[in-house]
Design a protein around this motif. Structure first.
Motif, short mmCIF file in Angstrom:
data_model
loop_
_atom_site.label_atom_id
_atom_site.label_comp_id
_atom_site.label_asym_id
_atom_site.label_seq_id
_atom_site.Cartn_x
_atom_site.Cartn_y
_atom_site.Cartn_z
N ALA A 77 6.06 3.18 -20.15
CA ALA A 77 6.21 3.91 -18.88
C ALA A 77 6.42 2.96 -17.72
CB ALA A 77 4.98 4.78 -18.63
N LEU A 78 7.17 3.44 -16.74
CA LEU A 78 7.40 2.74 -15.48
C LEU A 78 7.01 3.67 -14.34
CD1 LEU A 78 8.75 0.49 -13.68
CD2 LEU A 78 10.89 1.79 -13.93
N SER A 79 6.17 3.18 -13.43
CA SER A 79 5.81 3.95 -12.24
C SER A 79 6.26 3.16 -11.01
CB SER A 79 4.30 4.19 -12.19
OG SER A 79 3.96 4.96 -11.04
N VAL A 80 7.14 3.76 -10.22
CA VAL A 80 7.67 3.12 -9.03
C VAL A 80 6.94 3.69 -7.81
CG1 VAL A 80 9.73 2.72 -7.63
CG2 VAL A 80 9.92 2.81 -10.13
N TYR A 81 6.46 2.80 -6.95
CA TYR A 81 5.72 3.25 -5.77
C TYR A 81 6.17 2.47 -4.55
CZ TYR A 81 2.93 -1.03 -6.08
OH TYR A 81 2.53 -2.35 -6.10
N VAL A 107 3.36 10.75 -0.70
CA VAL A 107 2.37 10.44 -1.73
C VAL A 107 1.76 9.07 -1.44
CG1 VAL A 107 2.01 9.96 -4.20
CG2 VAL A 107 3.50 11.84 -3.49
N PRO A 108 0.48 9.00 -1.11
CA PRO A 108 -0.16 7.69 -0.91
C PRO A 108 0.09 6.79 -2.12
CG PRO A 108 -1.65 9.44 -0.22
CD PRO A 108 -0.47 10.11 -0.89
N TRP A 109 0.54 5.58 -1.87
CA TRP A 109 1.05 4.72 -2.93
C TRP A 109 0.03 4.46 -4.05
CZ3 TRP A 109 -1.15 -0.12 -3.84
CH2 TRP A 109 -1.98 -0.63 -2.84
N ARG A 110 -1.24 4.45 -3.72
CA ARG A 110 -2.25 4.18 -4.75
C ARG A 110 -2.29 5.27 -5.82
NH1 ARG A 110 -4.39 2.41 0.03
NH2 ARG A 110 -5.12 0.23 0.08
N LEU A 111 -1.82 6.47 -5.48
CA LEU A 111 -1.83 7.56 -6.45
C LEU A 111 -0.79 7.37 -7.55
CD1 LEU A 111 -2.29 10.74 -4.21
CD2 LEU A 111 -3.98 9.09 -5.02
N SER A 112 0.11 6.43 -7.36
CA SER A 112 1.15 6.17 -8.36
C SER A 112 0.81 5.00 -9.27
CB SER A 112 2.49 5.89 -7.65
OG SER A 112 2.92 7.01 -6.90
N LEU A 113 -0.35 4.38 -9.08
CA LEU A 113 -0.71 3.21 -9.87
C LEU A 113 -1.29 3.64 -11.22
CD1 LEU A 113 -2.23 0.88 -7.13
CD2 LEU A 113 0.14 1.08 -7.91
N ALA A 164 1.03 2.48 -17.11
CA ALA A 164 2.45 2.18 -16.82
C ALA A 164 2.63 0.80 -16.23
CB ALA A 164 3.01 3.24 -15.86
N ASP A 165 3.85 0.32 -16.31
CA ASP A 165 4.27 -0.88 -15.59
C ASP A 165 4.58 -0.42 -14.16
OD1 ASP A 165 5.29 -3.26 -14.70
OD2 ASP A 165 7.10 -3.21 -15.96
N CYS A 166 3.76 -0.82 -13.19
CA CYS A 166 3.92 -0.35 -11.81
C CYS A 166 4.74 -1.34 -11.00
CB CYS A 166 2.54 -0.14 -11.17
SG CYS A 166 1.54 1.10 -12.02
N VAL A 167 5.79 -0.84 -10.37
CA VAL A 167 6.72 -1.68 -9.61
C VAL A 167 6.82 -1.16 -8.18
CG1 VAL A 167 9.12 -2.41 -9.38
CG2 VAL A 167 8.05 -2.31 -11.65
N GLU A 168 6.68 -2.07 -7.23
CA GLU A 168 6.74 -1.69 -5.82
C GLU A 168 8.15 -1.84 -5.27
OE1 GLU A 168 4.62 -2.68 -1.50
OE2 GLU A 168 4.08 -3.86 -3.28
N VAL A 171 9.62 7.49 -16.87
CA VAL A 171 9.80 6.90 -15.54
C VAL A 171 9.26 7.89 -14.52
CG1 VAL A 171 11.44 6.07 -13.82
CG2 VAL A 171 11.84 5.61 -16.25
N MET A 172 8.41 7.38 -13.61
CA MET A 172 7.84 8.21 -12.55
C MET A 172 8.16 7.56 -11.21
SD MET A 172 4.14 8.76 -14.45
CE MET A 172 4.12 7.04 -14.99
N LEU A 173 8.78 8.31 -10.31
CA LEU A 173 9.18 7.80 -8.99
C LEU A 173 8.30 8.44 -7.92
CD1 LEU A 173 13.09 8.03 -9.31
CD2 LEU A 173 11.58 6.16 -10.01
N GLY A 174 7.41 7.65 -7.33
CA GLY A 174 6.54 8.16 -6.27
C GLY A 174 5.72 9.35 -6.71
N SER A 175 5.16 9.28 -7.91
CA SER A 175 4.47 10.43 -8.50
C SER A 175 2.95 10.32 -8.35
CB SER A 175 4.81 10.54 -9.99
OG SER A 175 6.19 10.76 -10.16
N PRO A 176 2.31 11.40 -7.90
CA PRO A 176 0.85 11.39 -7.73
C PRO A 176 0.14 11.68 -9.05
CG PRO A 176 1.72 13.49 -7.00
CD PRO A 176 2.91 12.66 -7.44
N VAL A 177 -0.02 10.66 -9.87
CA VAL A 177 -0.58 10.87 -11.20
C VAL A 177 -2.05 10.46 -11.28
CG1 VAL A 177 1.63 10.70 -12.39
CG2 VAL A 177 0.31 8.62 -11.95
#
Length: 251
Positions: free
Chosen positions: A190-194, A201-207, A211-215, A128-134
């Motif tokens: 994986a889950l990435s929350v943005y 962290v600009p939201w696009r960096l968490s996409l 991962a399953d990306c959830v806003e 799980v990644m919360l607002g992460s610049p990946v």
């Protein structure tokens, strides 16, 4: 960063969301049998500490998981050294719980957790990644990058335990940038929350494409206090904790 954004991202402003979380059904309806003792390793964000994820730890424990802190201090050190430490913590927590471990990281902590998952998928049940610049960590907010480069300058004059120039231009940077770009192994869901309201962290960096990306509609610092984050988290954790997986191999 504007003054209004700076104010919204202040931790005291973020904590104003705690009463809403504590009154929400996602917090008020614990299920102690849900996690069945599954381990979770919590990785705090840049300039934060394990205490910053204390509410998350409480929420997990009330649902039968076994949370543990990453023990990386304020998350200011060299990326490679921190991932090395996370690998050790993964091994310890997997051994203590007898199973693969869930990794949950906020901001930079999520990026470190992803690097650890790529390195040791045999120890990871889910990520799980919360607002992460990946996607591109170097495209984070300029104020964050300036703070990080200040740490590198302090490291250059002898202050220990901080990231250094190698984390921005050397082999540390190149190796970890390459590892972040790798697809996650198929055995690591994986889950990435943005949030488009994220001021750090600009939201696009968490996409993360793996991962399953959830806003959600949270600020960056407020994600750990947002009921929508826990709603998304609960749905995935229930699925991951009930999946049948091979037993952890003894070494």
């Amino acid at each position: 960063m504007s003054l209004s954004t700076l104010a919204r991202e202040h931790v005291l402003f973020a904590m104003l969301g705690i009463p809403r979380l504590l009154c929400h059904p996602v917090w008020r309806n614990p299920d102690p049998g849900q996690g069945d003792g599954l381990g979770v390793l919590l990785v705090p964000g840049f300039a934060a500490a394990d205490l910053s994820l204390q509410l998350t730890s409480t929420w997990l424990r009330d649902r039968g998981y076994e949370p543990a802190g990453a023990n990386i201090g304020l998350n200011l050190g060299c990326t490679t050294a921190l991932v090395d430490h996370l690998e050790q913590r993964l091994e310890q927590h997997a051994d203590a719980t007898g199973d693969r471990v869930l990794l949950l990281g906020q901001s930079r902590g999520g990026a470190l957790a992803r690097l650890a998952a790529v390195r040791r998928p045999d120890l990871v049940r889910g990520l799980v990644m919360l607002g992460s610049p990946v996607v591109d960590p170097m495209d984070a907010h300029p104020h964050v990058l300036r703070a990080a480069r200040l740490l590198a300058r302090l490291s250059a004059v002898g202050v220990p335990g901080l990231m250094d120039d190698d984390c921005f231009t050397g082999s540390c940077f190149e190796n970890n940038t390459r590892a972040l770009a790798e697809p996650l192994p198929p055995e690591v869901p994986a889950l990435s929350v943005y949030s488009r309201s994220d001021g750090i962290v600009p939201w696009r960096l968490s996409l993360d494409p793996s991962a399953d990306c959830v806003e959600v509609r949270s600020t960056h610092t407020g994600m750990g206090f947002d009921p929508d984050v826990y709603t998304a988290l609960q749905e995935r954790l229930v699925a991951w904790s009930t999946e049948t997986r091979p037993a952890l191999c003894a070494v």
